[in-house]
Design an enzyme around this catalytic site. Sequence first.
Site: not given
Ligand code: FCB
Length: 482
Positions: A201, A386, A328, A112, A326, A156
Amino acid sequence: MDKGINRRTLGVLAAGGAIGVGLGGCDRAGKTEVAIKSRQFPGDFVWGVATAAFQTEGSPTADGRGPSIWDTFEKQPGRIKDGSNADLATDSYRRYAEDVDLISGAGLKAFRFSMAWSRVLPTGAGTVNTAGLDHYDRLVDACLAKGVTPYATLFHWDLPQALQDKGGWSARDTAHSFADYAAAVAARLGDRLKHFITLNEPAVHTVFGHVLGEHAPGLKDIALLGPTTHHMNLGQGLAIQALRAAHGDLTIGTTQALQPCRQAGGGLAFWNRPAAQGLDALWNRAWLDPLLKGTYPSLMEDFLKGHVRDGDLATIRQPIDFLGVNYYAPAYVKLDLKSASHIAPGAPPQGGELDAFGRQIDPSGLGQVLEMVRRDYGNPRVLITENGCSDPFGNGPGVIDDGFRSQYLRRHLEAVKGAMEAGSRIGGYFTWTLIDNWEWDIGYTSKFGLVAMDRATGVRTPKASYAWFKGLAQSGTLPLTP
Ligand code: FCB
């Protein structure tokens, strides 16, 4: 939203920065693991890596590329933590073939990447720059030659500066320009490039770029929240229509930054619940609801007033082939009557683990957003587009033992597998990211890569996590360690 929120504090406020109540709650360390029945992923599960143009390509003026809002932003004093710019990044505009070799060398079947809009259309609209498209043509062919399926993200965050000068995403015309750009890409590459992701995002781009001023275009205006959100949604709908009109056999999705929005202080701190609901509305549901249900959350109504025209919601509600998720970290928020939005960052439960970016490590949050998608949105097909962490290791050549990253990936993949066992239709997982790169407003200070790079020589050195991920991609069996 209150200023002082950054991408780390949205996920977590580490001790010192925290203002929240911190009475405890349901997500203490030790309860973040997810139990699974089997460690075997299906044979057709897609294993890949994700990157973004501005963070990797470098070569900002090559072959007629026009400036983007990040070229402008990175040059403004004080914007980037280490004062760096992305002129080199991972030098991937020139070294893309090495990147593809690393991907196929890891046994990964999917890449990707994102396209820089201003390489294809230097001023965002008008005449197509054939030389810019040539680069992506070469990249797509390089992937296919190695058995790697290319997944191209169209946006992006690097909007052409010329469009920002006309209002950027807060102007309705940008939605139409986005569809024209999508059509130009599909016309040239759609015979070989079959997987598209429209937006990456958009919540981050909207909130951090237009409300908090921490990302390009660096604006701080809560009044931009509604129009920017709506025009990105509209642009996505128009772009999906344009892509499908160009080629009937494309696989099209969108990528959203989903976060469980938790009230700081846990269950007892009920006064923070409206803040958590407000953030959930503008961060998660303002994107998922119009796409998958054809409505906006009622909490968004005041922001959107005057921007949604008849027929827009029907345009936005396009069938998609997958939802890109995505993930985190979770977000903790509290009520703050002094801020314009009444939302401020709150503290997570004490004792949690953080990555080097300062984000809380909590795989249960991934399970939670996948459950939300399954339960509230009709269980669409999902790709994890992600997931990854920043760690402190990997400054130079040699063996880089980043077991921290492998462990992060292992624990989050347990959450993915747990969601699949509960019924989620998850077809793939792309880790962020291939090579340590230029991380937006914090420049080169983070290390999210499976591979390190010496910026003086361009030499790439796979880390221990590269071998770990390769073993997983080849066997489809999630190891018990690290
Ligand atoms: C995400 C973004 C990517 C990078 C990661 C760590 O939110 O999509 O570009 O910054 O975090």
